[in-house]
Write a protein that holds these residues in place. Sequence first.
Motif, PDB file in Angstrom:
ATOM      1  N   HIS A 212      44.048  29.439  37.564  1.00  0.00           N
ATOM      2  CA  HIS A 212      43.765  30.994  37.706  1.00  0.00           C
ATOM      3  C   HIS A 212      42.601  31.144  38.847  1.00  0.00           C
ATOM      4  O   HIS A 212      42.698  32.095  39.651  1.00  0.00           O
ATOM      5  N   GLN A 213      41.641  30.142  38.946  1.00  0.00           N
ATOM      6  CA  GLN A 213      40.781  30.132  39.977  1.00  0.00           C
ATOM      7  C   GLN A 213      41.259  30.080  41.219  1.00  0.00           C
ATOM      8  O   GLN A 213      40.765  30.778  42.083  1.00  0.00           O
ATOM      9  N   THR A 214      42.398  29.266  41.331  1.00  0.00           N
ATOM     10  CA  THR A 214      43.121  29.043  42.636  1.00  0.00           C
ATOM     11  C   THR A 214      43.735  30.305  43.195  1.00  0.00           C
ATOM     12  O   THR A 214      43.663  30.776  44.159  1.00  0.00           O
ATOM     13  N   ALA A 215      44.311  30.927  42.165  1.00  0.00           N
ATOM     14  CA  ALA A 215      45.068  31.962  42.462  1.00  0.00           C
ATOM     15  C   ALA A 215      44.102  33.170  42.774  1.00  0.00           C
ATOM     16  O   ALA A 215      44.555  33.982  43.565  1.00  0.00           O
ATOM     17  N   ALA A 216      43.061  33.364  42.164  1.00  0.00           N
ATOM     18  CA  ALA A 216      41.903  34.279  42.387  1.00  0.00           C
ATOM     19  C   ALA A 216      41.372  34.214  43.982  1.00  0.00           C
ATOM     20  O   ALA A 216      41.367  35.159  44.694  1.00  0.00           O
ATOM     21  N   VAL A 217      41.310  32.834  44.428  1.00  0.00           N
ATOM     22  CA  VAL A 217      40.796  32.728  45.713  1.00  0.00           C
ATOM     23  C   VAL A 217      41.927  33.138  46.706  1.00  0.00           C
ATOM     24  O   VAL A 217      41.547  33.798  47.709  1.00  0.00           O
ATOM     25  N   LEU A 218      43.275  32.749  46.402  1.00  0.00           N
ATOM     26  CA  LEU A 218      44.303  33.335  47.460  1.00  0.00           C
ATOM     27  C   LEU A 218      44.254  34.918  47.265  1.00  0.00           C
ATOM     28  O   LEU A 218      44.632  35.328  48.555  1.00  0.00           O
ATOM     29  N   HIS A 219      44.060  35.527  46.176  1.00  0.00           N
ATOM     30  CA  HIS A 219      44.171  36.998  46.204  1.00  0.00           C
ATOM     31  C   HIS A 219      43.197  37.543  47.026  1.00  0.00           C
ATOM     32  O   HIS A 219      43.500  38.523  47.848  1.00  0.00           O
ATOM     33  N   VAL A 220      42.072  37.097  47.062  1.00  0.00           N
ATOM     34  CA  VAL A 220      40.715  37.664  47.745  1.00  0.00           C
ATOM     35  C   VAL A 220      40.973  37.359  49.020  1.00  0.00           C
ATOM     36  O   VAL A 220      40.638  38.259  49.885  1.00  0.00           O
ATOM     37  N   ALA A 221      41.764  36.230  49.739  1.00  0.00           N
ATOM     38  CA  ALA A 221      41.918  35.892  50.989  1.00  0.00           C
ATOM     39  C   ALA A 221      43.153  36.836  51.546  1.00  0.00           C
ATOM     40  O   ALA A 221      43.379  36.848  52.703  1.00  0.00           O
ATOM     41  N   GLY A 222      43.737  37.779  50.577  1.00  0.00           N
ATOM     42  CA  GLY A 222      44.761  38.578  51.167  1.00  0.00           C
ATOM     43  C   GLY A 222      46.062  38.552  50.815  1.00  0.00           C
ATOM     44  O   GLY A 222      47.027  39.190  51.043  1.00  0.00           O
TER      45      GLY A 222
END
Length: 234
Positions: A212-222
């Motif tokens: 979930h932390q990985t998904a959050a980083v990608l989401h913030v990146a766009g």
Amino acid sequence: MTPACGWCGRPWTITPTFGALCSLRRQRPATLCPECRATFLPWSAETVHCPRCHRPGAGVLCADCQYWQQQLPWLDGQAQHLFAYHSPIQTYFERFKRQGDYQLAAVFAADIGDWWRTRRRHYDAVILVPSDPVRARQRGFDPVTALFASVLPLTPVLEKQGTTPEQAQQDRATRLTTRQPFIYQPQRGVRLRQWRRILLVDDIYTTGSTLHQTAAVLHVAGSDAVMDTFTLAR
């Protein structure tokens, strides 16, 4: 053919199936003898389970997924797993990760390959959860990369920063609230915003915190892609 089993080391005879002989695609040979393969219990999605992470339960979102739904309300992917985390797979990870037996990385390559063949068209990118760089140097390899790189088309856009306590040494509450350890590293030719569906891969699913932390980083990146997850064991 009489290869040695990748787990017990005993020679055994592989008899190609009719389907494998007729297939135009190159089949990845099995690396486990039938006796050893039978000891690793497949993850069963046929029982009543959480609709998101497939944790056995009452058929509603489990407590972990409820937590992540509150933290990441935009996330709507599904968690997928190959094996149940029980005694044989625990022993496997003890030898592979803690003792650094790199040769065991290929033990489940055929199983991962079989799983991927029916799903490869669904995803625009496959992104792994990177390991702690300090532990990777101490061990001599990144276990998640070692497990999946020979089978899945990985896109390396994430890095783990600093050193965090091992998941096995943390309780559930600590795992869920661990600070964000990942950063996005854009690569030439990567079109993050054009990806419609992403597969995030890791070795073990416990609370799902690292995925979930990985998904959050990608989401913030766009990225606004649907993000499914895949792990060797649950």
